[in-house]
Design an enzyme around this catalytic site. Structure first.
Site, mmCIF file in Angstrom:
data_model
loop_
_atom_site.group_PDB
_atom_site.id
_atom_site.type_symbol
_atom_site.label_atom_id
_atom_site.label_comp_id
_atom_site.label_asym_id
_atom_site.label_seq_id
_atom_site.Cartn_x
_atom_site.Cartn_y
_atom_site.Cartn_z
ATOM 1 N N ASP A 7 0.864 -1.166 0.000
ATOM 2 C CA ASP A 7 0.000 0.000 0.000
ATOM 3 C C ASP A 7 0.911 1.229 0.000
ATOM 4 O O ASP A 7 2.092 1.153 0.368
ATOM 5 C CB ASP A 7 -0.887 -0.025 1.247
ATOM 6 C CG ASP A 7 -1.793 1.170 1.346
ATOM 7 O OD1 ASP A 7 -2.429 1.527 0.337
ATOM 8 O OD2 ASP A 7 -1.859 1.769 2.439
ATOM 9 N N ASP A 9 -0.252 5.049 0.771
ATOM 10 C CA ASP A 9 -0.523 6.116 1.733
ATOM 11 C C ASP A 9 -0.503 5.604 3.163
ATOM 12 O O ASP A 9 -1.146 4.599 3.486
ATOM 13 C CB ASP A 9 -1.884 6.756 1.430
ATOM 14 C CG ASP A 9 -1.889 7.406 0.049
ATOM 15 O OD1 ASP A 9 -0.932 8.137 -0.256
ATOM 16 O OD2 ASP A 9 -2.835 7.163 -0.720
ATOM 17 N N ASP A 179 -1.395 -0.269 6.137
ATOM 18 C CA ASP A 179 -1.754 0.360 7.411
ATOM 19 C C ASP A 179 -3.244 0.298 7.704
ATOM 20 O O ASP A 179 -3.662 0.626 8.811
ATOM 21 C CB ASP A 179 -1.357 1.836 7.388
ATOM 22 C CG ASP A 179 -2.275 2.651 6.486
ATOM 23 O OD1 ASP A 179 -3.054 3.480 7.004
ATOM 24 O OD2 ASP A 179 -2.253 2.443 5.260
#
Length: 218
Positions: A7, A9, A179
């Protein structure tokens, strides 16, 4: 070749590039700082809470691409990279990417943020393969609409499965770093799910499932 999926961001970056792009446009007076930023912040809170309707957010956020010349967009993005993205590139992220390269892994960034915003970021990070939400183009310009399956939640799995089929990869011994609880559908598919500076919900889920947790900050 083993896949190492990331991922973008708040995982590889110490912030959210999509939200930062909106902040950049507002700070420079390109968009109304009161109206746009309030809506942008509200969408971001919906994302963090796992209730974002991506189609609504894309209809809102991609309008600026449709009404702006390509040359101007490119100039803005260069400034955005310098002022907003470079400060949130994490040294530990670069080291982790280098570790997977040294191991001979195929690195893929897979992100819900649109390709206009993330394409130059992936290039800056030295990652050739990017799966992102796509921006429709017509006659050499953006239309302000998205196209293809949005690369979000279950859409990440759909887009990845198609890419693997087209390019001869599979998820054997694969890694995925994220996250966000929004990425749970893909985390469940890989051999080695790794939560990175995770939100509280994902942290609790990782503890329950015995998944590895790490930080790329500090």
């Amino acid at each position: 070749m083993r896949l190492a999926l990331f991922d973008l961001d708040n995982t590889l970056l110490g912030g959210d590039s999509d939200h930062a792009w909106g902040d950049y446009l507002c700070a420079r007076g390109i968009l109304d700082p009161v109206e746009y930023q309030a809506r942008n912040d509200a969408f971001y809170q919906d994302y963090l809470a796992g209730r974002l309707i991506l189609e609504d957010y894309l209809a809102f956020s991609l309008k600026i691409l449709a009404r702006t010349e390509m040359e101007q967009l490119a100039e803005w993005h260069r400034d955005f990279m310098r002022d907003c993205i470079e400060p949130i590139i994490l040294p530990k992220s670069l080291a982790l990417l280098a570790e997977h390269r040294a191991a001979g892994d195929k690195i893929v960034i897979i992100t819900a943020t649109n390709r206009f915003v993330t394409g130059p970021i992936a290039e800056r990070l030295g990652v050739e393969t990017l799966l992102a939400t796509e921006c429709e183009m017509k006659d050499g310009r953006y239309t302000g609409r998205s196209c293809d399956v949005p690369c979000f939640r279950e859409g990440k799995v759909t887009r990845l499965n198609r890419w693997m089929e087209e390019n001869g990869f599979n998820l054997k011994d694969s890694y995925f770093y994220s996250d966000s609880m929004n990425d749970l559908p893909l985390l469940e598919q890989v051999t080695h799910p790794v939560v990175v500076d995770a939100d509280p919900n994902l942290t609790a889920e990782a503890e329950r499932r015995g998944w590895k947790a790490m930080s790329l900050r500090g």
